[in-house]
Every structure is written in structure tokens, then in C-alpha cells.
Design a protein around this motif. Structure first.
Motif, PDB file in Angstrom:
ATOM      1  N   SER A 166     -64.036 -15.251  85.507  1.00 21.32           N
ATOM      2  CA  SER A 166     -64.646 -14.440  84.466  1.00 21.32           C
ATOM      3  C   SER A 166     -65.994 -15.020  84.050  1.00 21.32           C
ATOM      4  O   SER A 166     -66.962 -14.283  83.822  1.00 21.32           O
ATOM      5  CB  SER A 166     -63.715 -14.348  83.251  1.00 21.32           C
ATOM      6  N   GLN A 167     -66.060 -16.337  83.977  1.00 21.21           N
ATOM      7  CA  GLN A 167     -67.326 -17.000  83.635  1.00 21.21           C
ATOM      8  C   GLN A 167     -68.368 -16.731  84.720  1.00 21.21           C
ATOM      9  O   GLN A 167     -69.541 -16.479  84.428  1.00 21.21           O
ATOM     10  CB  GLN A 167     -67.096 -18.504  83.487  1.00 21.21           C
ATOM     11  N   GLU A 168     -67.947 -16.765  85.965  1.00 18.07           N
ATOM     12  CA  GLU A 168     -68.865 -16.508  87.078  1.00 18.07           C
ATOM     13  C   GLU A 168     -69.358 -15.067  87.055  1.00 18.07           C
ATOM     14  O   GLU A 168     -70.547 -14.799  87.276  1.00 18.07           O
ATOM     15  CB  GLU A 168     -68.161 -16.798  88.407  1.00 18.07           C
ATOM     16  N   ILE A 169     -68.454 -14.134  86.782  1.00 22.18           N
ATOM     17  CA  ILE A 169     -68.833 -12.723  86.715  1.00 22.18           C
ATOM     18  C   ILE A 169     -69.853 -12.501  85.597  1.00 22.18           C
ATOM     19  O   ILE A 169     -70.841 -11.772  85.761  1.00 22.18           O
ATOM     20  CB  ILE A 169     -67.593 -11.836  86.504  1.00 22.18           C
ATOM     21  N   ALA A 170     -69.622 -13.157  84.461  1.00 19.13           N
ATOM     22  CA  ALA A 170     -70.558 -13.037  83.346  1.00 19.13           C
ATOM     23  C   ALA A 170     -71.939 -13.550  83.751  1.00 19.13           C
ATOM     24  O   ALA A 170     -72.956 -12.910  83.473  1.00 19.13           O
ATOM     25  CB  ALA A 170     -70.034 -13.805  82.136  1.00 19.13           C
ATOM     26  N   ALA A 171     -71.974 -14.698  84.404  1.00 20.58           N
ATOM     27  CA  ALA A 171     -73.249 -15.267  84.826  1.00 20.58           C
ATOM     28  C   ALA A 171     -73.954 -14.350  85.820  1.00 20.58           C
ATOM     29  O   ALA A 171     -75.172 -14.118  85.728  1.00 20.58           O
ATOM     30  CB  ALA A 171     -73.030 -16.648  85.433  1.00 20.58           C
ATOM     31  N   GLN A 172     -73.208 -13.817  86.768  1.00 15.40           N
ATOM     32  CA  GLN A 172     -73.784 -12.923  87.772  1.00 15.40           C
ATOM     33  C   GLN A 172     -74.300 -11.627  87.142  1.00 15.40           C
ATOM     34  O   GLN A 172     -75.218 -10.998  87.662  1.00 15.40           O
ATOM     35  CB  GLN A 172     -72.740 -12.603  88.846  1.00 15.40           C
ATOM     36  N   SER A 173     -73.705 -11.248  86.015  1.00 15.72           N
ATOM     37  CA  SER A 173     -74.096 -10.014  85.334  1.00 15.72           C
ATOM     38  C   SER A 173     -75.194 -10.254  84.304  1.00 15.72           C
ATOM     39  O   SER A 173     -75.596  -9.321  83.596  1.00 15.72           O
ATOM     40  CB  SER A 173     -72.877  -9.389  84.646  1.00 15.72           C
ATOM     41  N   GLY A 174     -75.641 -11.491  84.190  1.00 13.68           N
ATOM     42  CA  GLY A 174     -76.695 -11.814  83.238  1.00 13.68           C
ATOM     43  C   GLY A 174     -76.220 -12.000  81.814  1.00 13.68           C
ATOM     44  O   GLY A 174     -77.026 -11.998  80.878  1.00 13.68           O
ATOM     45  N   ILE A 175     -74.919 -12.174  81.628  1.00 14.72           N
ATOM     46  CA  ILE A 175     -74.372 -12.395  80.288  1.00 14.72           C
ATOM     47  C   ILE A 175     -74.487 -13.873  79.955  1.00 14.72           C
ATOM     48  O   ILE A 175     -73.886 -14.720  80.617  1.00 14.72           O
ATOM     49  CB  ILE A 175     -72.903 -11.940  80.212  1.00 14.72           C
ATOM     50  N   SER A 176     -75.267 -14.184  78.927  1.00 14.27           N
ATOM     51  CA  SER A 176     -75.470 -15.584  78.554  1.00 14.27           C
ATOM     52  C   SER A 176     -74.952 -15.896  77.159  1.00 14.27           C
ATOM     53  O   SER A 176     -74.974 -17.055  76.725  1.00 14.27           O
ATOM     54  CB  SER A 176     -76.961 -15.936  78.630  1.00 14.27           C
ATOM     55  N   GLY A 177     -74.515 -14.878  76.437  1.00 15.13           N
ATOM     56  CA  GLY A 177     -73.975 -15.076  75.100  1.00 15.13           C
ATOM     57  C   GLY A 177     -72.914 -14.047  74.789  1.00 15.13           C
ATOM     58  O   GLY A 177     -72.834 -12.992  75.432  1.00 15.13           O
ATOM     59  N   VAL A 178     -72.102 -14.355  73.805  1.00 13.30           N
ATOM     60  CA  VAL A 178     -71.016 -13.462  73.404  1.00 13.30           C
ATOM     61  C   VAL A 178     -70.972 -13.379  71.878  1.00 13.30           C
ATOM     62  O   VAL A 178     -71.524 -14.242  71.190  1.00 13.30           O
ATOM     63  CB  VAL A 178     -69.658 -13.974  73.956  1.00 13.30           C
TER      64      VAL A 178
END
Length: 217
Positions: A166-178
Motif C-alpha cells: 500500500s505504501q508503494e502504491i501511494a508513492a507510485q501514485s504521487g501520494i506524499s501525505g494523508v
């Protein structure tokens, strides 16, 4: 409608966002939204046992005064959302790997967000240490999960690969914060938005879904 929630248990704005989203969902009960918890760690490099409170947060915010100001701001926002933040009870800065694994265990009982809420409340309101085995099991029981399953989880590596992925998917999607909320994989809403913004996003996603259905062969 699917709603992917990228969040971290150690994130106070994720807790506030969860409360505001819940209010928005209550306002649109007919939409049949399927929420899916997507683990995101703001501090994935912390030791498994976490870090002490003052050194970590003073460094994070740039000093004791800035830390206190940030905590006061969150406390006021939380109170407006019906949440009680007690930063004076904060156990420290946790490594949230096991907390995320517990939410994913909760999902197998169809209690993912009840588990997330119990973790948020335990950490931010009750002073529970998310990296302490007894506190961890007590939170699991409060969420309606079997204590034996929570203890067993601490002794194995179930869902660890899911947390990393999930962390990898977030990084690949440009998600850097929540927090970040992904509606039907089509558009995202970032941050602990007001209830009205969540309602508008739900309506927009529902309208888009109807348009897609109407255009399908």
C-alpha cells in the motif's frame, strides 16, 4: 461506489477526517459506499518499538512552543468534530505497522473502520501505546475483535506485505501525505476536509458513476 482511504493511525488529521467522512456518509446512506483502508505510514523508518514523545515531536515541529501550538490547533479542530485529543497522555511516536495490520485483520471481520476508530481513540484520547502488546490487544477487543487473534497477529507477519504494498502504491501514485480519499479510482480529495466537501465529493462520484452506467453498451 468504492472509497479508498489512505491514512495513518498516528496522523491526527486522519482521525478528524475519519469523523467528518463518517458524518458525510450518514448524510448519504443510499449511496452504498464501500470504504477500503489503505495503509500509509508517515514515519515508516521509526524503530518497531516507536520513539519517545518529547524528542520526536519537538524535533518534528521545531521546538516545544511550536509543538504545543500545533497540538492546541488539532485539539480545537478535533473538539469541533466531536473528538477528544489528549496530547498530554500521548505515549510517544509509534511505528504503525502493527496498527495497520490490525485494521487489515479487522477487515476480515468486516470491522476495518471500527478498528481504525478504536486505534485512533486509543492513541489520541486514552494514551494507549500502539507498540505495547497489552494496549494493542485491549484496543482490538474494544473494536470487537477476538483478543486471541490480536495476540496471534503480534507473533506472525500477516498483512505486513499488504502494508508495504500500500505504501508503494501511494508513492507510485504521487501520494506524499494523508489523509487522502480516492473516489471510485477517478478523483481524489486530500486532507481533513469539512463535512460539506465530503458530501459534494460523494455526490460527484455518484453522478459520475451514473453517467458511466448510462454510457455503457
Amino acid at each position: 461506489m468504492t472509497l479508498d482511504v489512505f491514512a495513518d493511525i498516528a496522523c491526527p488529521w486522519c482521525y478528524i477526517g475519519e469523523a467528518r467522512l463518517a458524518a458525510a456518509l450518514d448524510a448519504r446512506p443510499h449511496l452504498g459506499v464501500e470504504r477500503r483502508w489503505r495503509p500509509f505510514q508517515l514515519q515508516p523508518g521509526l524503530p518497531r518499538e516507536g520513539a519517545p514523545r518529547e524528542p520526536f515531536f519537538e524535533q518534528k515541529f521545531g521546538g516545544a512552543d511550536a509543538m504545543s501550538a500545533a497540538f492546541d490547533h488539532v485539539t480545537r479542530a478535533g473538539r469541533e468534530a466531536g473528538l477528544a485529543f489528549r496530547f498530554d497522555r500521548l505515549a510517544g511516536a509509534p511505528n504503525t505497522t502493527d496498527a495497520h495490520r490490525l485494521v487489515l485483520l479487522g477487515a476480515t471481520y468486516d470491522r476495518a473502520f471500527e478498528t481504525a476508530d478504536a486505534l485512533f481513540e486509543g492513541y489520541f484520547s486514552d494514551g494507549r501505546d500502539l507498540n505495547d502488546a497489552e494496549d494493542f490487544v485491549a484496543i482490538a477487543e474494544h473494536a470487537g475483535l477476538p483478543a486471541a487473534d490480536a495476540r496471534a497477529l503480534l507473533g506472525d507477519d500477516r498483512f505486513e506485505a499488504d502494508v508495504r504494498r500500500s505504501q508503494e502504491i501511494a508513492a507510485q501514485s504521487g501520494i506524499s501525505g494523508v489523509p487522502l480519499y480516492l473516489f471510485d479510482g477517478q478523483f481524489a480529495l486530500s486532507g481533513a476536509q469539512p463535512v460539506e466537501a465530503f458530501v459534494q465529493a460523494l455526490d460527484r462520484a455518484a453522478e459520475a458513476g451514473m453517467e458511466d452506467a448510462a454510457g455503457a453498451p
